[in-house]
Design an enzyme around this catalytic site. Sequence first.
Site, PDB file in Angstrom:
ATOM      1  N   TYR A 148      43.143 -17.535 -12.482  1.00  0.00           N
ATOM      2  CA  TYR A 148      44.454 -16.699 -12.938  1.00  0.00           C
ATOM      3  C   TYR A 148      45.155 -16.072 -11.535  1.00  0.00           C
ATOM      4  O   TYR A 148      44.481 -16.041 -10.559  1.00  0.00           O
ATOM      5  CB  TYR A 148      43.815 -15.913 -13.845  1.00  0.00           C
ATOM      6  CG  TYR A 148      43.260 -14.484 -13.435  1.00  0.00           C
ATOM      7  CD1 TYR A 148      41.906 -14.395 -12.753  1.00  0.00           C
ATOM      8  CD2 TYR A 148      43.754 -13.202 -13.152  1.00  0.00           C
ATOM      9  CE1 TYR A 148      41.393 -13.360 -12.238  1.00  0.00           C
ATOM     10  CE2 TYR A 148      43.083 -12.116 -12.829  1.00  0.00           C
ATOM     11  CZ  TYR A 148      41.833 -12.155 -12.307  1.00  0.00           C
ATOM     12  OH  TYR A 148      41.176 -11.048 -11.857  1.00  0.00           O
ATOM     13  N   LYS A 160      39.707 -16.592  -7.407  1.00  0.00           N
ATOM     14  CA  LYS A 160      40.333 -15.565  -8.545  1.00  0.00           C
ATOM     15  C   LYS A 160      40.132 -16.499  -9.881  1.00  0.00           C
ATOM     16  O   LYS A 160      40.835 -16.734 -10.577  1.00  0.00           O
ATOM     17  CB  LYS A 160      41.762 -15.272  -8.084  1.00  0.00           C
ATOM     18  CG  LYS A 160      42.306 -13.879  -8.656  1.00  0.00           C
ATOM     19  CD  LYS A 160      43.457 -13.492  -8.376  1.00  0.00           C
ATOM     20  CE  LYS A 160      44.137 -12.379  -9.309  1.00  0.00           C
ATOM     21  NZ  LYS A 160      43.261 -11.099  -9.220  1.00  0.00           N
ATOM     22  N   GLU A 213      34.301  -4.386  -2.612  1.00  0.00           N
ATOM     23  CA  GLU A 213      35.506  -4.068  -2.903  1.00  0.00           C
ATOM     24  C   GLU A 213      35.469  -3.508  -4.460  1.00  0.00           C
ATOM     25  O   GLU A 213      34.511  -3.118  -4.916  1.00  0.00           O
ATOM     26  CB  GLU A 213      36.257  -5.438  -3.125  1.00  0.00           C
ATOM     27  CG  GLU A 213      35.831  -6.338  -4.158  1.00  0.00           C
ATOM     28  CD  GLU A 213      36.531  -7.463  -4.353  1.00  0.00           C
ATOM     29  OE1 GLU A 213      37.824  -7.680  -4.110  1.00  0.00           O
ATOM     30  OE2 GLU A 213      35.895  -8.696  -4.549  1.00  0.00           O
ATOM     31  N   LEU A 220      37.861 -10.702  -2.951  1.00  0.00           N
ATOM     32  CA  LEU A 220      38.954 -11.387  -2.936  1.00  0.00           C
ATOM     33  C   LEU A 220      39.933 -10.991  -1.886  1.00  0.00           C
ATOM     34  O   LEU A 220      39.913  -9.889  -1.669  1.00  0.00           O
ATOM     35  CB  LEU A 220      39.676 -11.121  -4.391  1.00  0.00           C
ATOM     36  CG  LEU A 220      40.810 -11.774  -4.779  1.00  0.00           C
ATOM     37  CD1 LEU A 220      40.520 -12.981  -5.269  1.00  0.00           C
ATOM     38  CD2 LEU A 220      41.761 -10.851  -5.870  1.00  0.00           C
TER      39      LEU A 220
HETATM   40  N1  PDD Z   1      42.905  -7.954  -9.416  1.00  0.00           N
HETATM   41  N2  PDD Z   1      39.814  -7.559  -5.711  1.00  0.00           N
HETATM   42  C1  PDD Z   1      39.724  -7.921  -7.208  1.00  0.00           C
HETATM   43  C2  PDD Z   1      38.404  -8.229  -7.655  1.00  0.00           C
HETATM   44  C3  PDD Z   1      40.767  -8.122  -8.000  1.00  0.00           C
HETATM   45  O1  PDD Z   1      40.660  -8.533  -9.179  1.00  0.00           O
HETATM   46  C4  PDD Z   1      42.025  -7.690  -7.223  1.00  0.00           C
HETATM   47  C5  PDD Z   1      43.180  -7.826  -8.203  1.00  0.00           C
HETATM   48  C6  PDD Z   1      42.020  -7.288  -5.924  1.00  0.00           C
HETATM   49  C7  PDD Z   1      43.220  -6.779  -5.285  1.00  0.00           C
HETATM   50  O2  PDD Z   1      44.173  -8.051  -5.067  1.00  0.00           O
HETATM   51  P1  PDD Z   1      45.647  -8.345  -5.165  1.00  0.00           P
HETATM   52  O3  PDD Z   1      46.337  -7.102  -4.137  1.00  0.00           O
HETATM   53  O4  PDD Z   1      46.001  -9.502  -4.723  1.00  0.00           O
HETATM   54  O5  PDD Z   1      46.180  -7.766  -6.360  1.00  0.00           O
HETATM   55  C8  PDD Z   1      41.000  -7.140  -5.360  1.00  0.00           C
HETATM   56  C9  PDD Z   1      44.098  -8.261 -10.459  1.00  0.00           C
HETATM   57  C10 PDD Z   1      45.348  -7.211 -10.131  1.00  0.00           C
HETATM   58  C11 PDD Z   1      43.605  -8.334 -11.787  1.00  0.00           C
HETATM   59  O6  PDD Z   1      42.711  -8.815 -11.979  1.00  0.00           O
HETATM   60  O7  PDD Z   1      44.191  -7.862 -12.868  1.00  0.00           O
END
Ligand code: PDD
Length: 282
Positions: A33, A148, A180, A204
Site C-alpha cells: 500500500y 510497505k 522507527e 520503512l
Molecule cells: N505510514 N514508518 C512506518 C512503519 C510507516 O508506516 C510510515 C508511514 C512511516 C513514514 O513514512 P512516510 O514519511 O513515507 O509517510 C514510517 C503511513 C502514513 C500509514 O501507514 O498510514
Amino acid sequence: MTTLAYLNGRYVDRREALVPVDDRGFLFGDGIYEVTRAWNGALLEAEAHLRRLRCGIDALALDGVPDELPEISRALLRNNGLLTGHALVYWQITRGVATPRTHHYPPADTPLTIYASATTFVPPDAARATGVGTITVPDLRWARCDLKTVNLLPNVMARQKAVATGAWEAIMVRDGAVTEGAATNVFGVIDGILRTHPRSNYILHGVTREIVSELAAGIDLPLREDPLLVDEIPHLTECFLTGTTTDVMPVVTIDGHPVGDGRPGPIAGRLHAALIARWSMG
Ligand code: PDD
C-alpha cells in the site's frame, strides 16, 4: 454524499468497492500500500511515493499495475471534491483473487486487485502545538520493514498499546536501538546533532524522513544516520516523528520521562516550518 473509489479499472461508489474473500490480501496480507498527501489538489512528493510503490511492486513481483496511478489519484481528488484543503490518497495492490488457497503465488495471469481512495484529512496540528507522548516497545517485525506491505499487525498492536496508555506513538526498539515508530520515522537530537536510523531493511524508507533530512542539510543542521540507542534516550535534547500523516511531530515524553525541557523543541519547529514552506512553494 457518494464517495468514489477506484477498484480494478473502474470508479465506483466506495460502499460498493468490495473485494472477494479469496483475495490474497485478505487471506495472506499478500499486498502493498501507499499513502500520499494532497494539498489544494496537488499530490505532495508524488514521485517519491510512486517510486517506493514501484519498488514494492517489483519486490513482490506484482505484474500488471497500470502506468496511470498519478492520473487516477488526481481523478479521485477531483471527483470527490478534494481540490481544496488537505486530503490523503490511499493505494493498495494485492496479488488478487485465487483459489485454491496456496501459500505460493497463483498463476502469473491472475489479475491483481488494485484499489485507491481519496479522503479528506485534518493534519494533527493541535498535537503538534503541545508535542506528544510516546512509549517504547520491542520491534517484533520481520526483516523486510523497508517494504510497505499490508502486514501491519505488529505496528497495529504497538500503536494500540501506545493509545491505550494515553500516548500518541509507539517507538520500536530492536537490539537496543530505536528503529522507527508504528507509522512514523524517529529523529533525535543529542549534542546538537540530529540522529535517525539509517536506510536499511529494518525501517520503512519514509518519504518525509528523506525530505526532512534534505531540509536539515539546507539549514546546516548536522545529521548522522546512526541509530539512537535506548541508553541514549535520557540524553536527548529533542525528539520528533516524521510521516505523511504526521509531518514533523515533536515528542515531549518517552515512557513518561520528559525529553529535554519537556516542551516541543526548536529544531522540530524549524524543520516543520521548512516542510510547510516547501509544500507552499509547490
Ligand atoms: N505510514 N514508518 C512506518 C512503519 C510507516 O508506516 C510510515 C508511514 C512511516 C513514514 O513514512 P512516510 O514519511 O513515507 O509517510 C514510517 C503511513 C502514513 C500509514 O501507514 O498510514
